[in-house]
Scaffold this motif. Structure first.
Motif, short mmCIF file in Angstrom:
data_model
loop_
_atom_site.label_atom_id
_atom_site.label_comp_id
_atom_site.label_asym_id
_atom_site.label_seq_id
_atom_site.Cartn_x
_atom_site.Cartn_y
_atom_site.Cartn_z
N TYR A 43 0.84 -1.20 0.00
CA TYR A 43 0.00 0.00 0.00
C TYR A 43 0.87 1.25 0.00
N ASN A 44 0.40 2.26 -0.72
CA ASN A 44 1.04 3.56 -0.73
C ASN A 44 0.27 4.49 0.20
N LEU A 45 0.99 5.15 1.09
CA LEU A 45 0.38 6.00 2.11
C LEU A 45 0.82 7.44 1.88
N ARG A 46 -0.12 8.34 1.69
CA ARG A 46 0.20 9.73 1.36
C ARG A 46 -0.49 10.67 2.35
N SER A 47 0.31 11.37 3.15
CA SER A 47 -0.22 12.30 4.15
C SER A 47 -0.22 13.71 3.57
N ILE A 48 -1.38 14.36 3.59
CA ILE A 48 -1.54 15.69 2.98
C ILE A 48 -1.71 16.73 4.07
N HIS A 49 -0.93 17.78 4.00
CA HIS A 49 -1.00 18.90 4.94
C HIS A 49 -1.76 20.05 4.27
N THR A 50 -2.13 21.07 5.05
CA THR A 50 -2.85 22.21 4.49
C THR A 50 -1.93 23.23 3.86
N SER A 51 -0.64 23.08 4.02
CA SER A 51 0.33 24.00 3.40
C SER A 51 1.62 23.22 3.15
N THR A 52 2.59 23.87 2.52
CA THR A 52 3.86 23.22 2.22
C THR A 52 4.52 22.74 3.52
N ILE A 53 4.99 21.52 3.51
CA ILE A 53 5.60 20.92 4.70
C ILE A 53 7.09 21.28 4.72
N ALA A 54 7.52 21.85 5.82
CA ALA A 54 8.91 22.30 5.93
C ALA A 54 9.88 21.15 5.74
N LYS A 55 10.97 21.44 5.08
CA LYS A 55 12.01 20.44 4.82
C LYS A 55 12.49 19.85 6.14
N GLY A 56 12.63 18.54 6.15
CA GLY A 56 13.11 17.84 7.33
C GLY A 56 12.02 17.41 8.28
N THR A 57 10.78 17.90 8.09
CA THR A 57 9.67 17.45 8.93
C THR A 57 9.44 15.97 8.70
N ARG A 58 9.27 15.23 9.78
CA ARG A 58 9.06 13.79 9.66
C ARG A 58 7.56 13.50 9.57
N SER A 59 7.18 12.77 8.54
CA SER A 59 5.80 12.33 8.36
C SER A 59 5.71 10.87 8.78
N LEU A 60 4.80 10.58 9.70
CA LEU A 60 4.67 9.22 10.23
C LEU A 60 3.27 8.68 9.99
N VAL A 61 3.20 7.40 9.68
CA VAL A 61 1.92 6.70 9.56
C VAL A 61 2.04 5.39 10.33
N ARG A 62 1.02 5.10 11.12
CA ARG A 62 0.99 3.86 11.90
C ARG A 62 -0.30 3.12 11.57
N VAL A 63 -0.17 1.88 11.09
CA VAL A 63 -1.31 1.01 10.79
C VAL A 63 -1.18 -0.21 11.70
N GLY A 64 -1.97 -0.18 12.79
CA GLY A 64 -1.78 -1.23 13.78
C GLY A 64 -0.38 -1.13 14.37
N HIS A 65 0.40 -2.23 14.26
CA HIS A 65 1.76 -2.22 14.77
C HIS A 65 2.79 -1.87 13.69
N VAL A 66 2.30 -1.64 12.46
CA VAL A 66 3.20 -1.29 11.37
C VAL A 66 3.36 0.24 11.33
N GLN A 67 4.58 0.72 11.55
CA GLN A 67 4.84 2.16 11.53
C GLN A 67 5.94 2.47 10.53
N ARG A 68 5.70 3.50 9.70
CA ARG A 68 6.69 3.93 8.72
C ARG A 68 6.76 5.46 8.75
N SER A 69 7.90 6.01 8.33
CA SER A 69 8.05 7.46 8.28
C SER A 69 8.94 7.86 7.12
N ALA A 70 8.87 9.13 6.77
CA ALA A 70 9.70 9.69 5.71
C ALA A 70 9.86 11.17 5.99
N LEU A 71 10.95 11.77 5.45
CA LEU A 71 11.22 13.18 5.66
C LEU A 71 10.71 14.01 4.49
#
Length: 614
Positions: A537-565
């Motif tokens: 699955y592809n997980l895409r988190s959308i913010h209301t404005s441009t996300i500052a460089k280096g901000t960590r985006s995290l998604v947790r599905v049950g015990h599966v957790q992934r993040s990206a900068l």
């Protein structure tokens, strides 16, 4: 007293209609029969073929927002004329807020039984197991359609298309520009009602123009494209709900309104204390109401042009009381409350030779009665599997049967149901109100005889304690019953289904205690989902404005957790190729940056190309 007040208003309206339109036959005149074998019932031609059903409902338009209910300012000539040729239900009630009303209106059941217990915070998703009026009618040969506001779930399997509507053009969530709506609408805080992004048959589209006009345009197309089958068209306008945006033409109509009539200054009425903000809001609401009126006129004209009005049941109502303070004919309370001002709304019904024109019905009726009533009118049996809380009022409305004794329960509070926070229990003309009441202290409740005191000014609890105690037992009994309903559990959005390849999880359905901030990026929480199939699955988190460089985006599905900068060049961060197994999960998504923890506007989940299904 109330009845005399309302009747005098109706009489004045009808006199003006005579002056404008000529003899009564011009107002109530019947067209020649267009099909079937007509018979005469109560002076009306009754058609033997199945009737069409047109159900028009507006959003947050209170009892007093019409000319025919005594408003001295608002211009609603088309709806006023409809009222003059309709049977008017004078004691009709909806739920205090949007989604609960819609759930009960379409199922004939108390909204809590359907799983709908709030307007957001995961509480505005109706159980897929519920059988709607649209499902029943579509299985009986009707063509079904909805335009406007749905507010009962935006994802599979809760969408209009999953609940019996063959055609749909709707906005997202509970309102245009609200956090459950498309991002493109939400960020246009001053213009979201224009050129709005919508769902058409579950696909994203953009329509040019003002939203009420757009929904009406599509309603007209639906009528023009009808074939020989009868139709059920649900026109569910989102206006005059906030944001109060309207075309300049309609805003100009009321820009100089001074609120200086005798009615405006009426001593003891809440609207006599309107602030300047209240007055500014009322001017806009009245402009939106007149725009609605013009659009209702367009729909009624199309029915006439196509020769459909004789065999079409036309219903007009609003979903709850007015949100802002303004004239409301004297009823206590506003939208959201279980007082009469929050739940008693106009209900007009006419057509198909079934309903007498210019008639008032004072029986206690409610949204839970609409489905059984319409099915009896269409001579379609209520499916045995449906345990309706309401009952058919057809013969009562027609005057063939006296109103039977009845009780009715009404409530809503933010979050899950509570017994005494905002509830009412009716027994015929008697009403017990629990507004922030203490269940151990009967004196904190309100008891009213609505026949004598429709404005709920004289509490009878202390003078009639035995009566209050009896009604409290009734309230407790219904609450205990509905609070154990099997559907009153979290609804799970199904992700990864072929029915919805891309699932958008919005703040509308986000659960948690931080949802008081749902308009801001501080809103965080979780979604209930079911993964339909094993896969990547592809997980895409959308913010209301441009996300500052280096901000960590995290998604947790049950015990599966992934993040990206975040790279600093977009308002979204995508995490691709996350393997998820079939099953039920809680999902969380959040951003960690210099400003602390914030939530996304929404999270997209899309099943990618898995190497294999398991």
């Amino acid at each position: 007293m109330l009845k005399l007040y309302k009747t005098s208003i109706i009489f004045k309206v009808l006199l003006s209609l005579c002056a404008i339109h000529g003899p009564w036959s011009m107002v109530y005149g019947q067209k020649p029969s267009i099909g079937g074998r007509p018979s005469v019932v109560g002076g009306q031609k009754q058609i033997d073929t199945k009737p069409n059903i047109l159900l028009i409902m507006t959003d947050d338009q209170g009892y007093g927002d019409f000319g025919f209910t005594g408003n001295p300012h608002v211009k609603t000539p088309h709806i006023d004329r409809l009222a003059a040729r309709s049977t008017r239900l004078m004691n009709y009630h909806n739920s205090p807020v949007c989604a609960p009303t819609r759930a009960s209106l379409l199922t004939g059941r108390y909204h809590q039984r359907t799983g709908v217990h709030d307007t957001y915070n995961g509480g505005a998703i109706m159980a897929a197991e519920e059988v709607t009026l649209a499902e029943i009618l579509s299985k009986s040969g009707y063509r079904t359609g909805i335009v406007g506001k749905w507010h009962l779930g935006d994802n599979y399997p809760f969408r209009p298309s999953d609940q019996g509507f063959q055609y749909s053009l709707i906005h997202g969530g509970g309102g245009v520009g609200q956090p459950g709506d498309f991002y493109e609408n939400f960020i246009r805080t001053d213009s979201s009602y224009f050129n709005t992004t919508l769902y058409e048959n579950d696909r994203k589209v953009q329509r040019q123009g003002y939203c009420t006009d757009v929904f009406t345009d599509q309603a007209l197309e639906f009528l023009k494209e009808r074939k020989s089958a009868p139709f059920f068209l649900y026109v569910s306008y989102n206006a005059p709900h906030t944001p109060l945006q309207l075309p300049k033409k309609y805003e100009d109509m009321y820009k100089d309104l001074a609120f200086d009539t005798e009615t405006d200054r009426q001593e003891g009425k809440a609207w006599a204390k309107m602030t300047e903000k209240d007055k500014a809001d009322a001017r806009k609401v009245y402009g939106m109401a007149t725009n609605i009126d013009d659009n209702v006129g367009r729909i009624l004209a199309e029915l006439k042009n196509q020769g459909l009005e004789e065999n079409t049941i036309v219903i007009f109502l609003t979903d709850n009381g007015n949100q802002q303070l303004r004239f409301n004919a004297g009823f206590r309370g506003l939208k959201g409350s279980a007082w009469e001002g929050g739940t008693r709304v106009p209900f007009l019904i006419s057509g198909a030779g079934l309903f007498e024109p210019n008639k008032e019905v004072n029986a206690l009726l409610a949204h839970i009665d609409v489905v059984p009533t319409l099915l009896e009118a269409a001579k379609i049996p209520l499916p045995a599997s449906i345990k309706a809380d309401g009952r058919s009022a057809l013969k009562t409305i027609q005057g063939k049967l006296a109103a039977a004794p009845r009780t009715f329960y009404n409530s809503w509070n933010r979050g899950w149901p509570e017994p005494y926070r905002n509830a009412a229990f009716y027994e015929n003309n008697l009403k017990l109100v629990a507004f922030n009441a203490d269940g151990d202290d009967l004196n904190t409740f309100g008891l009213f005889d609505l026949d004598k005191d429709p404005f709920e000014a004289h509490n009878l609890v202390q003078s009639e304690p035995a009566l209050a105690k009896r009604l409290k037992k009734g309230l407790d009994s219904v609450f205990n019953d509905i609070s154990n309903s099997p559907n009153l559990t979290p609804r799970r959005i199904i992700v990864g289904s072929a029915h919805e390849p891309l699932s958008i999880l919005t703040r509308q359905d986000l659960n948690g205690t931080a949802m008081g901030a749902w308009l801001s990026d501080k809103a965080t929480g979780y979604w209930h989902i079911t993964i339909a199939r094993d896969g990547y699955y592809n997980l895409r988190s959308i913010h209301t404005s441009t996300i500052a460089k280096g901000t960590r985006s995290l998604v947790r599905v049950g015990h599966v957790q992934r993040s990206a900068l975040a790279k600093g060049d977009s308002n979204a961060v995508t995490i691709s190729g996350v393997w998820l197994k079939k099953g039920d999960y809680l999902v969380e998504s959040w951003f960690e940056g210099q400003g602390g923890v914030t939530g996304p506007y929404y999270l997209e989940m899309e099943r990618g190309n898995a190497t294999a299904d398991r």
